[in-house]
Design a protein around this motif. Structure first.
Motif, PDB file in Angstrom:
ATOM      1  N   LEU A   1       0.843  -1.267   0.254  1.00  0.00           N
ATOM      2  CA  LEU A   1       0.188   0.106  -0.233  1.00  0.00           C
ATOM      3  C   LEU A   1       1.045   1.299   0.005  1.00  0.00           C
ATOM      4  O   LEU A   1       0.472   2.736  -0.737  1.00  0.00           O
ATOM      5  N   ARG A   2       1.939   1.229   0.670  1.00  0.00           N
ATOM      6  CA  ARG A   2       2.948   2.263   0.794  1.00  0.00           C
ATOM      7  C   ARG A   2       4.092   2.612  -0.667  1.00  0.00           C
ATOM      8  O   ARG A   2       3.627   3.688  -1.403  1.00  0.00           O
ATOM      9  N   LEU A   3       3.963   1.963  -1.551  1.00  0.00           N
ATOM     10  CA  LEU A   3       4.463   1.553  -2.908  1.00  0.00           C
ATOM     11  C   LEU A   3       3.000   2.217  -3.591  1.00  0.00           C
ATOM     12  O   LEU A   3       3.551   2.946  -4.312  1.00  0.00           O
ATOM     13  N   LEU A   4       1.614   1.286  -3.277  1.00  0.00           N
ATOM     14  CA  LEU A   4       0.975   2.057  -4.753  1.00  0.00           C
ATOM     15  C   LEU A   4       0.409   3.627  -4.420  1.00  0.00           C
ATOM     16  O   LEU A   4       0.143   4.496  -4.889  1.00  0.00           O
ATOM     17  N   ARG A   5       0.271   3.412  -3.282  1.00  0.00           N
ATOM     18  CA  ARG A   5       0.754   5.585  -2.781  1.00  0.00           C
ATOM     19  C   ARG A   5       1.401   6.502  -3.333  1.00  0.00           C
ATOM     20  O   ARG A   5       0.993   7.234  -3.881  1.00  0.00           O
ATOM     21  N   GLU A   6       2.528   6.140  -3.370  1.00  0.00           N
ATOM     22  CA  GLU A   6       3.809   6.876  -3.954  1.00  0.00           C
ATOM     23  C   GLU A   6       3.615   6.660  -5.178  1.00  0.00           C
ATOM     24  O   GLU A   6       4.231   7.910  -5.582  1.00  0.00           O
ATOM     25  N   SER A   7       3.163   5.584  -6.130  1.00  0.00           N
ATOM     26  CA  SER A   7       3.185   5.879  -7.940  1.00  0.00           C
ATOM     27  C   SER A   7       1.744   6.455  -8.151  1.00  0.00           C
ATOM     28  O   SER A   7       1.506   6.002  -9.116  1.00  0.00           O
TER      29      SER A   7
END
Length: 526
Positions: free
Chosen positions: A400-406
């Motif tokens: 979820l952290r990666l998806l938010r950053e992308s």
């Protein structure tokens, strides 16, 4: 010898039923021993008493080696608060029920103490069988069990000495404190020395038994119950890695004496009649209802998600093997009668039989659905061209952290209302529901998603999703075993092996760290 042969026969039958039904053997052994008591098959009470005290010393010693603070880790504060509140709450409830049933104050005190703690043997067995020993709620359960066992070890000697006056009570408390200091001495002084020496198996066993007998000799000199010394001796050897050595060396003795102890325990009880059975059912109902409720409330308040808090409560919802020791010690001391001891044994049988059923996946999720947490309005419209994540627990946080950053639009489906509330508070769009339910998948836009990532515990749970979306949406499924990967591939999904993904992530991090270190200019030597 006849009595021993009967007990061994009952032990063999009990363990056979346990293997056949996948239930813990303890309830079968206790129920069988109550049957022996009812028909009077074992008529030598002195023999039974000797067997019980020898067996319980070995059992508690080995149980103590499983309880280490290091295993609890960062969940120590949560575990201890849960253990303390549950202990006090159940003790108060048992006292109230006992007084309501017209038990004497002495009987009520022993019933309250006996029903306040949960079973270390049952709890550890279920966690090990489900490979949950090192999950957050598993560590929480271990910490709560450790605290409750220590409380029983401290309080029972005081209760036993209570009729002898304040001086006897203080002397017993002082002796117990001396033994606890001895635990620290063995942990910090003796065990490190033993680990430095490469001892053979026979010497290791002798050392382990020497620690046990040393504590019991000190207990006899300090006038402290021997069972307390046996348990504390085990705790003194509970540090890694020596606990594994102690446990492996004592396991054959543990298996034998465990069978004998529980097979002979009910023989010391009075023959159960409908009144005693009714009282035991009432006490068991209080344990089975109040324990999950107390643990769930305290656990969520301390930060556990709803499922983990509830599952911890269900794992703790039985009376302890130490409860049986409480009753046995009071019975031998003449402070309670066989009827009260029979109620304690029956309550233990009822609750231990119920625990494996209550902790099943189906029951846990059914109870989670009744969670009173707030459930905000559903999504205003069906999302599309998004990443759909099934499961929003701890394992989903990096994704979820990666998806938010992308800047990818993300929708999470999770059945735990506490998880959903926390994600919504962080701005993540969520649907609270079962990822196997087609109506939930419809609300979350399963067929309109760009990709679906399943982090559900059971990879087969994505079966309805695969049937629903067909080949129109790529579905990535986290798996742990090869047969799970084969099933997902056969259904049209893409398995992502957890071990392989973790290894790839580590190598990426390692390569990045090494490249950064090589690019940094070296400082000149002085």
């Amino acid at each position: 010898m006849t009595e021993l042969a009967i007990l061994l026969g009952l032990a063999a039958a009990g363990y056979g039923l346990s293997r056949w039904t996948q239930f813990p053997a303890i309830p079968f052994l206790l129920a069988g021993s109550l049957g022996l008591s009812a028909i009077g098959a074992v008529g030598d009470p002195a023999f039974v008493e000797d067997v019980l005290f020898l067996s319980v010393s070995v059992l508690l010693f080995v149980a103590g080696t499983d309880l280490s603070l290091t295993r609890v880790g960062p969940f120590r504060r949560t575990a201890f608060l849960i253990g303390a509140v549950q202990f006090a709450g159940l003790a108060a409830a048992a006292l109230g029920i006992a007084f309501g049933l017209d038990y004497s104050p002495t009987d009520a005190l022993h019933l309250g103490l006996a029903l306040a703690a949960s079973s270390t043997i049952v709890g550890v067995h279920l966690l090990q069988r489900r490979q949950q020993m090192f999950e957050p709620f598993g560590r929480t359960v271990l910490g709560a069990l450790l605290l409750q066992d220590i409380l029983l070890v401290l309080l029972l000697p005081l209760l036993i000495r209570l009729p002898d006056g304040a001086a006897a009570v203080m002397g017993s408390l002082g002796g117990t404190i001396v033994l606890i200091v001895g635990v620290g001495v063995v942990m910090k002084g003796l065990v490190p020395v033993l680990l430095e020496r490469e001892l053979d198996a026979e010497t290791q066993l002798l050392v382990v038994l020497g620690v046990l007998f040393g504590f019991m000799e000190a207990a006899a000199w300090l006038n402290v119950p021997l069972f307390a010394a046996a348990f504390l001796a085990g705790v003194s050897l509970s540090g890694f890695p020596f606990s594994g050595i102690a446990h492996s060396e004592m396991q054959p003795l543990y298996d034998f004496f465990s069978a004998i102890f529980f097979a002979s325990l009910g023989v010391a009880a009075a023959r159960p009649d409908p009144t005693l059975i009714g009282h035991a059912a009432l006490f068991a109902g209080a344990v089975l209802v109040l324990t999950p409720l107390i643990v769930a409330i305290v656990g969520e308040w301390m930060g556990l998600v709803a499922r983990s808090a509830l599952e911890s409560g269900l794992l703790l919802a039985q009376t302890s093997e130490l409860s049986l020791v409480v009753g046995l010690q009071a019975l031998v001391a003449g402070q309670i009668g066989g009827e009260v001891f029979s109620v304690i044994v029956l309550t233990t049988v009822f609750t231990m039989m119920a625990t494996p059923l209550l902790t099943s996946e189906t029951v846990v999720w059914e109870l989670v659905r009744w969670h009173p947490s707030r459930r905000p309005a559903p999504l205003p419209e069906v999302p599309s061209n998004h990443v759909l994540v099934l499961g929003g627990g701890r394992s989903a946080r990096p994704l979820l952290r990666l998806l938010r950053e992308s800047d990818h639009e993300t929708v999470v489906v999770d059945e735990d209302p506490t998880v959903v509330d926390r994600l919504r508070d962080r701005g993540v769009r969520c649907v609270c529901g079962d990822g196997r339910d087609r109506s939930v998948l419809l609300e979350a836009g399963g067929a309109q998603a760009r990709v679906v990532v399943s982090l559900l515990r059971d990879p087969r749970s994505v079966g309805p999703l695969l049937d629903y979306v067909g080949d129109t949406v790529p579905i990535l499924v986290r798996v742990f075993e090869d047969h799970e990967a084969a099933w997902v591939e056969a259904q049209g999904g893409t398995p992502v092996r957890f071990a392989q993904a973790a290894g790839d992530a580590f190598m990426d991090w390692f390569q990045q760290t090494r490249s950064t270190a090589q690019d940094e200019p070296m400082s000149p030597s002085p």
